[in-house]
Scaffold this motif. Structure first.
Motif, PDB file in Angstrom:
ATOM      1  N   LEU A 242       3.407   9.669   5.211  1.00 24.36           N
ATOM      2  CA  LEU A 242       4.086   8.375   5.355  1.00 24.36           C
ATOM      3  C   LEU A 242       4.520   8.153   6.801  1.00 24.36           C
ATOM      4  O   LEU A 242       4.364   7.055   7.353  1.00 24.36           O
ATOM      5  CB  LEU A 242       5.299   8.326   4.419  1.00 24.36           C
ATOM      6  CG  LEU A 242       6.270   7.159   4.600  1.00 24.36           C
ATOM      7  CD1 LEU A 242       5.569   5.821   4.345  1.00 24.36           C
ATOM      8  CD2 LEU A 242       7.472   7.321   3.674  1.00 24.36           C
TER       9      LEU A 242
ATOM     10  N   THR B 190       1.848   6.645   9.175  1.00 26.04           N
ATOM     11  CA  THR B 190       1.222   5.349   8.934  1.00 26.04           C
ATOM     12  C   THR B 190       1.663   4.324   9.974  1.00 26.04           C
ATOM     13  O   THR B 190       2.755   4.395  10.533  1.00 26.04           O
ATOM     14  CB  THR B 190       1.579   4.817   7.532  1.00 26.04           C
ATOM     15  OG1 THR B 190       2.994   4.632   7.440  1.00 26.04           O
ATOM     16  CG2 THR B 190       1.124   5.799   6.455  1.00 26.04           C
TER      17      THR B 190
ATOM     18  N   GLN C   1       1.209   4.048  -3.013  1.00 27.08           N
ATOM     19  CA  GLN C   1       0.887   5.457  -2.783  1.00 27.08           C
ATOM     20  C   GLN C   1       2.074   6.372  -3.080  1.00 27.08           C
ATOM     21  O   GLN C   1       1.896   7.498  -3.550  1.00 27.08           O
ATOM     22  CB  GLN C   1       0.424   5.656  -1.334  1.00 27.08           C
ATOM     23  CG  GLN C   1      -0.877   4.964  -0.985  1.00 27.08           C
ATOM     24  CD  GLN C   1      -2.046   5.465  -1.815  1.00 27.08           C
ATOM     25  OE1 GLN C   1      -2.156   6.657  -2.096  1.00 27.08           O
ATOM     26  NE2 GLN C   1      -2.923   4.553  -2.217  1.00 27.08           N
TER      27      GLN C   1
ATOM     28  N   TYR D  12       0.832  -1.202   0.000  1.00 26.11           N
ATOM     29  CA  TYR D  12       0.000   0.000   0.000  1.00 26.11           C
ATOM     30  C   TYR D  12       0.869   1.255   0.000  1.00 26.11           C
ATOM     31  O   TYR D  12       0.629   2.196  -0.777  1.00 26.11           O
ATOM     32  CB  TYR D  12      -0.922   0.002   1.218  1.00 26.11           C
ATOM     33  CG  TYR D  12      -1.654   1.310   1.410  1.00 26.11           C
ATOM     34  CD1 TYR D  12      -2.781   1.614   0.631  1.00 26.11           C
ATOM     35  CD2 TYR D  12      -1.223   2.247   2.344  1.00 26.11           C
ATOM     36  CE1 TYR D  12      -3.447   2.822   0.797  1.00 26.11           C
ATOM     37  CE2 TYR D  12      -1.895   3.458   2.512  1.00 26.11           C
ATOM     38  CZ  TYR D  12      -3.002   3.741   1.729  1.00 26.11           C
ATOM     39  OH  TYR D  12      -3.665   4.940   1.893  1.00 26.11           O
ATOM     40  N   LEU D  13       1.905   1.272   0.852  1.00 21.12           N
ATOM     41  CA  LEU D  13       2.770   2.448   0.925  1.00 21.12           C
ATOM     42  C   LEU D  13       3.517   2.659  -0.383  1.00 21.12           C
ATOM     43  O   LEU D  13       3.613   3.790  -0.883  1.00 21.12           O
ATOM     44  CB  LEU D  13       3.771   2.290   2.073  1.00 21.12           C
ATOM     45  CG  LEU D  13       3.199   2.332   3.485  1.00 21.12           C
ATOM     46  CD1 LEU D  13       4.323   2.267   4.505  1.00 21.12           C
ATOM     47  CD2 LEU D  13       2.365   3.583   3.701  1.00 21.12           C
TER      48      LEU D  13
ATOM     49  N   TRP E 112       2.391   1.116   9.565  1.00 17.26           N
ATOM     50  CA  TRP E 112       3.512   0.275   9.135  1.00 17.26           C
ATOM     51  C   TRP E 112       4.834   0.993   9.381  1.00 17.26           C
ATOM     52  O   TRP E 112       5.790   0.405   9.866  1.00 17.26           O
ATOM     53  CB  TRP E 112       3.378  -0.054   7.645  1.00 17.26           C
ATOM     54  CG  TRP E 112       4.456  -0.980   7.141  1.00 17.26           C
ATOM     55  CD1 TRP E 112       4.404  -2.339   7.080  1.00 17.26           C
ATOM     56  CD2 TRP E 112       5.749  -0.605   6.622  1.00 17.26           C
ATOM     57  NE1 TRP E 112       5.577  -2.841   6.563  1.00 17.26           N
ATOM     58  CE2 TRP E 112       6.423  -1.791   6.279  1.00 17.26           C
ATOM     59  CE3 TRP E 112       6.394   0.614   6.418  1.00 17.26           C
ATOM     60  CZ2 TRP E 112       7.707  -1.798   5.743  1.00 17.26           C
ATOM     61  CZ3 TRP E 112       7.675   0.609   5.895  1.00 17.26           C
ATOM     62  CH2 TRP E 112       8.322  -0.574   5.555  1.00 17.26           C
ATOM     63  N   PHE E 113       4.875   2.286   9.050  1.00 20.80           N
ATOM     64  CA  PHE E 113       6.118   3.043   9.212  1.00 20.80           C
ATOM     65  C   PHE E 113       6.500   3.172  10.685  1.00 20.80           C
ATOM     66  O   PHE E 113       7.678   3.062  11.042  1.00 20.80           O
ATOM     67  CB  PHE E 113       5.956   4.429   8.590  1.00 20.80           C
ATOM     68  CG  PHE E 113       7.178   5.297   8.704  1.00 20.80           C
ATOM     69  CD1 PHE E 113       8.177   5.247   7.751  1.00 20.80           C
ATOM     70  CD2 PHE E 113       7.340   6.166   9.783  1.00 20.80           C
ATOM     71  CE1 PHE E 113       9.316   6.038   7.855  1.00 20.80           C
ATOM     72  CE2 PHE E 113       8.471   6.965   9.901  1.00 20.80           C
ATOM     73  CZ  PHE E 113       9.455   6.890   8.930  1.00 20.80           C
TER      74      PHE E 113
ATOM     75  N   MET F  49       1.466  10.183  -1.975  1.00 20.39           N
ATOM     76  CA  MET F  49       1.637  10.274  -0.524  1.00 20.39           C
ATOM     77  C   MET F  49       2.852  11.138  -0.195  1.00 20.39           C
ATOM     78  O   MET F  49       3.913  10.988  -0.796  1.00 20.39           O
ATOM     79  CB  MET F  49       1.816   8.879   0.084  1.00 20.39           C
ATOM     80  CG  MET F  49       2.082   8.877   1.582  1.00 20.39           C
ATOM     81  SD  MET F  49       2.248   7.212   2.278  1.00 20.39           S
ATOM     82  CE  MET F  49       0.529   6.720   2.361  1.00 20.39           C
TER      83      MET F  49
END
Length: 432
Positions: free
Chosen positions: A275, A278, A260, A256-257, A280-281, A270
């Motif tokens: 970022l 998020t 984007q 997804y990242l 995940w980050f 994004m």
């Protein structure tokens, strides 16, 4: 001077006996950077290890190179206070050379960790991305866009922490025009499409750096480049068409990242700031570094793994070895001497008419061929200029010296470049 009186001794040179200005003991050669050789050195004041970049003014100071050196020094001085930006300690100079004393990154380039198609486990890739993004966010807050983010410009210290380096293509606030940048630069495999295609409209440097982060995350997780193709035209089309696929080894949040970040439209791409927010980050984000780095260092227990598919050298390998916008070797093999350029917002007919006009002013006889093709002849020298559309309002041109290469020297290239300034966006075989 009186007879019999010896002349006064000459002052010692800046590098007498390997000692630089009486402050640093030069050691082994580490490599060659954008503008000169880089040596390991030892401070004679506190015995600390440093890196010294030595720039030969006679070889590198030119209309193009001098601003890059000034930008690199200026950008690094503005960004001294971030643990993931390579520090510059001192700048010294003589009439012939410039000496940049910088932080020594003993872990080498991040590129070394992924060369040979190696990929990282997600946790390791995330840590490198966290450090990179933190540094870039700091750059942007201080008005600096890096514009050449790639694994070769990301160094590692002795703890495995990332250090962003090589700010020779960085953009400073004073380069903005109506809040946007205008210059096309960077390494094509990692450079956002709008950098080359939005001539006259400008682009947001922070959004361009965000695109590069997307490419790097993909490369770290797969060992491959998302838009892999040995033909530059095809690669550009893949970039604009978002034509790439995700191997099974990439998790859905990471996909997804990347999706984007690799949005060809900078308006919907994004941002670095989004970022950083998020889930995940932010996973495993903590401080664990003896020198107060924002992120914990790479653990030796983190294993490297090979990708499932091993292929022949691709565009990622070739472009990674190129400097700046040097794209030599990206097209099919050829013995012809030549240079390439991009142009937009003008038709192919307009470009060819300009080529004809400039060629005739330089004494060449012009003969138009089929399609977007024109030949220029003068004595033993024969040039062919080909144009092709690689995206909407974006043309790629190639000037090939078919015959008489020895007679067509840099002076002729300079005259041709000067004459085509009105239609050319960027020359891709020249350092920017």
């Amino acid at each position: 001077m009186e007879p019999g009186v010896p002349p006064p001794p000459h002052p010692p040179s800046p590098t007498s006996a390997g000692i630089l200005f009486g402050k640093y003991q030069l050691g082994r050669l580490l490599g060659r950077g954008s503008f000169g050789k880089v040596y390991q050195a030892r401070s004679l004041v506190d015995n600390s290890a440093v890196a010294v970049k030595i720039i030969d003014k006679a070889k590198t100071i030119s209309a193009d190179m001098e601003p890059r050196i000034v930008r690199e020094i200026d950008a690094m001085r503005r960004l001294q206070n971030h643990p993931n930006v390579l520090k510059i300690f001192e700048v010294m100079a003589t009439k012939k050379k410039i000496y940049l004393v910088m932080e020594l990154a003993t872990g080498g380039e991040l590129y070394g960790k992924i060369s040979g198609r190696r990929k990282l486990r997600e946790g390791a890739a995330r840590r490198y991305l966290q450090q990179l993004v933190s540094a870039l966010s700091f750059c942007h807050q201080n008005g600096v866009a890096h514009r050449d983010v790639k694994p070769q410009n990301l160094l590692l210290d002795e703890y495995g922490n990332l250090k962003v380096s090589d700010f020779g293509l960085a953009a400073l606030p004073e380069q903005l025009r109506n809040g946007l940048l205008q210059t096309a630069c960077g390494t094509p495999a990692y450079t956002a499409p709008e950098v080359f295609s939005r001539r006259g409209y400008g682009y947001d440097g922070s959004k361009a750096d965000a695109w590069s982060c997307g490419v790097i995350l993909y490369v770290l997780l797969t060992g491959l480049h998302p838009f892999d193709d040995s033909n530059l035209v095809t690669m550009y089309k893949k970039i604009h068409n978002r034509d790439y696929h995700f191997p099974d080894c990439i998790s859905k949040p990471a996909r997804y990242l990347i999706f984007q970040l690799l949005d060809p439209n900078p308006d919907t791409r994004m941002s670095i700031e989004k970022l950083m927010k998020t889930r995940w980050f932010r996973k495993s984000l903590r401080s664990h570094h003896p020198e107060n780095s924002l992120f914990h260092s790479y653990s030796s227990s983190e294993k490297w793994c090979k990708p499932d598919i091993v292929t022949v050298p691709n565009a990622f390998d070739i472009i990674s070895l190129s400097s700046g916008l040097n794209l030599s070797g990206l097209f099919e093999a050829t013995n012809r001497k030549g240079k390439r350029f991009t142009t937009n917002d003008v038709s192919g007919e307009v470009v060819l008419e300009k080529v004809k006009e400039v060629g005739e002013k330089l004494g060449f006889r012009a003969e138009k061929g089929k399609g977007w093709n024109i030949g220029l002849g003068k004595g033993k020298v024969v040039l062919i200029v080909d144009l092709m559309e690689i995206a909407e309002n974006l043309l790629l041109g190639e000037v090939k010296v078919v015959d008489g290469g020895a007679e067509f020297d840099e002076v002729h290239w300079d005259n041709l470049r000067d004459g085509l300034q009105g239609v050319v966006l960027a020359w891709h075989n020249d350092a920017v």
